[in-house]
Design an enzyme around this catalytic site. Structure first.
Site, mmCIF file in Angstrom:
data_model
loop_
_atom_site.group_PDB
_atom_site.id
_atom_site.type_symbol
_atom_site.label_atom_id
_atom_site.label_comp_id
_atom_site.label_asym_id
_atom_site.label_seq_id
_atom_site.Cartn_x
_atom_site.Cartn_y
_atom_site.Cartn_z
ATOM 1 C CG ASP A 1 -0.616 0.103 7.928
ATOM 2 O OD1 ASP A 1 -1.455 0.999 8.158
ATOM 3 O OD2 ASP A 1 0.598 0.334 7.736
ATOM 4 C CE LYS B 1 0.720 1.616 4.371
ATOM 5 N NZ LYS B 1 1.690 2.626 4.563
HETATM 6 O O1 C5P Z 1 0.418 -0.935 14.449
HETATM 7 P P1 C5P Z 1 1.826 -1.119 14.014
HETATM 8 O O2 C5P Z 1 2.505 -2.254 14.739
HETATM 9 O O3 C5P Z 1 1.997 -1.206 12.543
HETATM 10 O O4 C5P Z 1 2.589 0.217 14.456
HETATM 11 C C1 C5P Z 1 3.981 0.303 14.576
HETATM 12 C C2 C5P Z 1 4.337 1.429 15.521
HETATM 13 O O5 C5P Z 1 3.990 2.694 14.950
HETATM 14 C C3 C5P Z 1 3.587 1.395 16.834
HETATM 15 O O6 C5P Z 1 4.283 0.629 17.778
HETATM 16 C C4 C5P Z 1 3.531 2.865 17.243
HETATM 17 O O7 C5P Z 1 4.730 3.237 17.851
HETATM 18 C C5 C5P Z 1 3.444 3.586 15.901
HETATM 19 N N1 C5P Z 1 2.062 3.919 15.537
HETATM 20 C C6 C5P Z 1 1.423 4.974 16.180
HETATM 21 N N2 C5P Z 1 0.123 5.261 15.848
HETATM 22 C C7 C5P Z 1 -0.534 4.561 14.906
HETATM 23 C C8 C5P Z 1 0.101 3.506 14.222
HETATM 24 C C9 C5P Z 1 1.400 3.210 14.562
HETATM 25 O O8 C5P Z 1 1.993 5.641 17.043
HETATM 26 N N3 C5P Z 1 -1.796 4.888 14.615
#
Ligand code: C5P
Length: 316
Positions: free
Chosen positions: A141, A11
């Site tokens: 995501d 994406k």
């Molecule tokens: O959800 P995901 O594991 O992909 O996110 C990776 C990191 O990005 C999270 O640990 C967080 O630190 C940050 N993040 C965030 N807010 C979001 C998505 C991700 O702060 N909405």
């Protein structure tokens, strides 16, 4: 042993706006996510042991429990213990084409493919929204990667409102192989630098999230107007990633100088994409950027927007 081959698209973010932080440590976002046809291939095979095994020949992809595809299989085993006991473990082979740690949801789309594939392998008959809910437990995501296409994403990024799909808009994508940006680092740095401007009251938060629906980029998407979409690209994380990674800034400037319709970093980077008028222009831009930046570390792809999420390519 039954097996499925799945196509797992990457994406890009046409819009990424950080509006607040959240009590769970994440950020409240307003995004527009778009699938592209640069994709990994995931081969899932039922195993007669109770193990989950990952195979991938890309040196930066972990083969252990830290791989999000592994976690997806583990989650399915925990959520559906009877099916796990009946059908056994799963061997997962990842044919990696999407650059790793690039802001392209490469790990998330692999996890989404594993959810979709195990649902089929174990005859669970889950709905798309059930698969998306499971995906939200793995990463922000992952729900989008299950559904694919074009969507507004709010909350952590897991609340989706689909938009009409955009097919056949061509893109050139660039990523330095040796550069990787940690998503957690990008958000943490953004919080440190710009946290003072975060919205605090719930009314303003909901108003900001609602505004995207009638905003100019959504209008451009509804009109399928590539030129207008390209003019309205936005990514707040550029404010922290571009100053810290001069090569990413230079790549973005090089795309802009090559006459594309618009260019932007995707997600937390460091990949940069450029929207082009046609396939022909995208191929010319790829050549031109290669001439200006003749660095073998720079990978360039010509790809296009697609309406597909995870797809089954074959089953045996
Ligand atoms: O959800 P995901 O594991 O992909 O996110 C990776 C990191 O990005 C999270 O640990 C967080 O630190 C940050 N993040 C965030 N807010 C979001 C998505 C991700 O702060 N909405």
């Amino acid at each position: 042993m039954r097996s499925y081959t799945l196509i797992a698209p990457a994406k890009i973010n046409l819009h990424l706006e950080i509006i607040s932080d959240r009590p769970d440590g994440y950020h409240e976002l307003v995004m527009i996510l778009q699938s592209i046809d640069l994709a990994d291939e995931i081969y899932l095979q039922a195993s007669d042991t109770e193990t989950i095994r990952i195979r991938c020949d890309h040196p930066e992809v972990p083969l252990d429990k830290s791989n999000l595809a592994y976690k997806a299989a583990e989650l399915m085993a925990v959520e559906f213990p009877q099916a796990f006991a009946k059908y056994g473990g799963v061997n997962i082979t990842i044919n990696k084409r999407i650059p790793v740690a690039a802001g392209l949801a490469g790990g998330s789309t692999n996890a989404a493919a594993v959810l979709v594939g195990i649902d089929l392998l174990w005859n669970l008959g889950l709905t798309q929204s059930e698969l998306e809910e499971l995906g939200a437990q793995l990463g922000s995501d992952v729900p989008f990667c299950v559904a694919g296409g074009t969507a507004i994403a709010t909350g952590r990024g897991e609340q989706l409102a689909p938009l009409p799909s955009l097919d056949n808009i061509y893109i050139v994508l660039g990523k330095y192989r040796s550069l990787a940006v940690s998503t957690a680092w990008a958000y943490k740095t953004y919080r440190q630098e710009f946290g003072d401007s975060y919205l605090r009251d719930t009314d303003s938060l909901s108003a900001r999230a609602a505004a995207i629906h009638s905003g100019p980029i959504v209008k451009a998407i509804l009109h399928k107007d590539a030129r207008e979409i390209a003019q309205k690209l936005h990514n707040d994380l550029e404010r922290v990633v571009l100053p810290a990674y001069p090569q990413v800034l230079q790549l973005r400037q090089t795309f802009a100088s090559a006459g594309v319709l618009g260019t932007m970093m995707s997600g937390s980077g460091p990949s940069v994409f450029a929207i082009c008028e046609s396939l022909q222009q995208a191929e010319q831009v790829q050549l031109r950027v290669r001439e200006i930046l003749p660095d073998e570390d720079l990978e360039l792809f010509v790809t296009r927007m697609t309406s597909h999420g995870i797809q089954v390519a074959s089953s045996v």
